[in-house]
Scaffold this motif. Structure first.
Motif, PDB file in Angstrom:
ATOM      1  N   GLY A  50       0.906  -1.165  -0.055  1.00 38.78           N
ATOM      2  CA  GLY A  50      -0.191  -0.424   0.239  1.00 38.78           C
ATOM      3  C   GLY A  50       0.563   1.350   0.364  1.00 38.78           C
ATOM      4  O   GLY A  50       2.046   1.338  -0.188  1.00 38.78           O
ATOM      5  N   ASP A  51       0.072   2.319   0.449  1.00 42.93           N
ATOM      6  CA  ASP A  51       0.899   3.766   0.203  1.00 42.93           C
ATOM      7  C   ASP A  51       1.339   4.073   1.924  1.00 42.93           C
ATOM      8  O   ASP A  51       0.542   4.139   3.013  1.00 42.93           O
ATOM      9  CB  ASP A  51      -0.061   4.567   0.453  1.00 42.93           C
ATOM     10  CG  ASP A  51      -0.020   6.247  -0.012  1.00 42.93           C
ATOM     11  OD1 ASP A  51       1.393   6.387  -0.598  1.00 42.93           O
ATOM     12  OD2 ASP A  51      -0.493   7.160  -0.121  1.00 42.93           O
ATOM     13  N   GLY A  54      -0.313   6.677   3.664  1.00 43.45           N
ATOM     14  CA  GLY A  54      -1.820   6.262   3.992  1.00 43.45           C
ATOM     15  C   GLY A  54      -1.773   6.065   5.686  1.00 43.45           C
ATOM     16  O   GLY A  54      -0.801   5.266   6.074  1.00 43.45           O
ATOM     17  N   GLU A  75      -4.510  -2.661  -2.983  1.00 49.23           N
ATOM     18  CA  GLU A  75      -3.855  -1.897  -3.438  1.00 49.23           C
ATOM     19  C   GLU A  75      -4.989  -1.317  -3.802  1.00 49.23           C
ATOM     20  O   GLU A  75      -5.457  -0.334  -4.930  1.00 49.23           O
ATOM     21  CB  GLU A  75      -2.742  -2.849  -4.274  1.00 49.23           C
ATOM     22  CG  GLU A  75      -1.447  -3.123  -4.095  1.00 49.23           C
ATOM     23  CD  GLU A  75      -0.858  -1.969  -4.023  1.00 49.23           C
ATOM     24  OE1 GLU A  75      -1.059  -1.016  -4.286  1.00 49.23           O
ATOM     25  OE2 GLU A  75       0.465  -2.451  -3.366  1.00 49.23           O
ATOM     26  N   TRP A  77      -8.261  -1.188  -2.760  1.00 54.24           N
ATOM     27  CA  TRP A  77      -9.048   0.133  -1.935  1.00 54.24           C
ATOM     28  C   TRP A  77      -8.150   1.435  -2.463  1.00 54.24           C
ATOM     29  O   TRP A  77      -8.706   2.677  -2.531  1.00 54.24           O
ATOM     30  CB  TRP A  77      -8.478  -0.201  -0.487  1.00 54.24           C
ATOM     31  CG  TRP A  77      -8.930   0.775   0.363  1.00 54.24           C
ATOM     32  CD1 TRP A  77      -8.227   1.798   0.899  1.00 54.24           C
ATOM     33  CD2 TRP A  77     -10.679   0.858   0.997  1.00 54.24           C
ATOM     34  NE1 TRP A  77      -8.710   2.529   1.712  1.00 54.24           N
ATOM     35  CE2 TRP A  77     -10.178   1.794   2.216  1.00 54.24           C
ATOM     36  CE3 TRP A  77     -11.461   0.433   0.886  1.00 54.24           C
ATOM     37  CZ2 TRP A  77     -11.070   2.830   2.555  1.00 54.24           C
ATOM     38  CZ3 TRP A  77     -12.754   1.103   1.419  1.00 54.24           C
ATOM     39  CH2 TRP A  77     -12.301   1.919   2.462  1.00 54.24           C
ATOM     40  N   ASN A  78      -6.863   1.458  -2.565  1.00 54.08           N
ATOM     41  CA  ASN A  78      -6.410   2.399  -2.742  1.00 54.08           C
ATOM     42  C   ASN A  78      -7.042   3.446  -3.959  1.00 54.08           C
ATOM     43  O   ASN A  78      -6.521   4.446  -4.148  1.00 54.08           O
ATOM     44  CB  ASN A  78      -4.635   2.802  -2.677  1.00 54.08           C
ATOM     45  CG  ASN A  78      -4.329   2.554  -1.091  1.00 54.08           C
ATOM     46  OD1 ASN A  78      -5.372   2.477   0.151  1.00 54.08           O
ATOM     47  ND2 ASN A  78      -3.053   1.651  -0.857  1.00 54.08           N
ATOM     48  N   LYS A  79      -6.779   2.063  -4.680  1.00 50.60           N
ATOM     49  CA  LYS A  79      -7.253   2.862  -6.292  1.00 50.60           C
ATOM     50  C   LYS A  79      -8.621   3.254  -6.016  1.00 50.60           C
ATOM     51  O   LYS A  79      -9.222   4.404  -6.601  1.00 50.60           O
ATOM     52  CB  LYS A  79      -7.556   1.416  -7.103  1.00 50.60           C
ATOM     53  CG  LYS A  79      -7.034   1.901  -8.299  1.00 50.60           C
ATOM     54  CD  LYS A  79      -6.936   0.598  -9.663  1.00 50.60           C
ATOM     55  CE  LYS A  79      -8.469   0.652 -10.008  1.00 50.60           C
ATOM     56  NZ  LYS A  79      -8.287  -0.660 -10.954  1.00 50.60           N
ATOM     57  N   PRO A  82      -8.716   6.602  -3.118  1.00 54.29           N
ATOM     58  CA  PRO A  82      -7.413   7.694  -2.975  1.00 54.29           C
ATOM     59  C   PRO A  82      -7.152   8.470  -2.275  1.00 54.29           C
ATOM     60  O   PRO A  82      -6.647   9.360  -1.674  1.00 54.29           O
ATOM     61  CB  PRO A  82      -6.923   8.287  -4.584  1.00 54.29           C
ATOM     62  CG  PRO A  82      -8.897   8.387  -5.419  1.00 54.29           C
ATOM     63  CD  PRO A  82      -9.355   7.514  -4.591  1.00 54.29           C
ATOM     64  N   THR A  85      -6.228   6.321   1.848  1.00 49.99           N
ATOM     65  CA  THR A  85      -5.300   4.958   1.953  1.00 49.99           C
ATOM     66  C   THR A  85      -4.677   4.174   2.319  1.00 49.99           C
ATOM     67  O   THR A  85      -4.768   5.455   3.602  1.00 49.99           O
ATOM     68  CB  THR A  85      -3.972   5.857   0.872  1.00 49.99           C
ATOM     69  OG1 THR A  85      -3.052   6.834   1.359  1.00 49.99           O
ATOM     70  CG2 THR A  85      -4.743   6.487  -0.851  1.00 49.99           C
ATOM     71  N   GLU A  87      -2.310   1.688   4.645  1.00 54.60           N
ATOM     72  CA  GLU A  87      -0.611   0.662   4.538  1.00 54.60           C
ATOM     73  C   GLU A  87      -0.721  -0.964   4.829  1.00 54.60           C
ATOM     74  O   GLU A  87      -1.313  -0.028   6.438  1.00 54.60           O
ATOM     75  CB  GLU A  87       0.709   1.136   4.297  1.00 54.60           C
ATOM     76  CG  GLU A  87       1.864   0.401   4.305  1.00 54.60           C
ATOM     77  CD  GLU A  87       2.936   0.995   5.034  1.00 54.60           C
ATOM     78  OE1 GLU A  87       4.377   1.283   4.374  1.00 54.60           O
ATOM     79  OE2 GLU A  87       3.221   2.238   6.313  1.00 54.60           O
TER      80      GLU A  87
END
Length: 121
Positions: A50-51, A54, A75, A77-79, A82, A85, A87
């Motif tokens: 992930g980010d 985040g 990934e 979820w983050n898409k 946004p 986000t 991690e």
């Protein structure tokens, strides 16, 4: 004389079978209950998905495939989100170690993960 010979052979046979039953077939001499070796069972794997900017979550599991699935879902979820986000750090422990560590951390009131993949059985 014949009885003594038969008796000696029976004793020798029993002694050999008892000693053979004490051994096991694993290479390192310690075999886990699930058929794998303890050396393979003691492996701890940590992956972060992930980010990094985040919200950070900690997850424990005992199946590495489950951790990979959560990584794929992070990934996604983050898409889809946004602005929110996340991690996730997934740590894969051996089955017994993870359950013991979770129980201990819950009883202590500190150190438990945000998410834990437990086996209820």
């Amino acid at each position: 004389m014949k009885k003594k010979l038969v008796s000696a052979l029976m004793c020798a046979t029993m002694a050999v079978t008892m000693l053979a039953g004490c051994g096991n077939g694993s290479k390192n001499g310690t075999e886990a209950a699930d058929g794998g070796t303890e050396a393979a069972e003691s492996k701890v794997v940590t992956n972060t998905y992930g980010d990094s900017k985040g919200t950070h979550l900690e997850m424990w599991t005992f199946v590495e495939l489950h951790a990979q699935h959560y990584g794929t879902m992070v990934e996604q979820w983050n898409k889809d989100h946004p602005d929110k986000t996340i991690e996730i750090t997934c740590t894969t422990y051996p089955y017994n170690d993870m359950h013991t560590k979770l129980l201990t951390s819950l009883e202590a009131g500190t150190g438990a993960p945000d998410i834990c993949d437990v086996e209820v059985g």
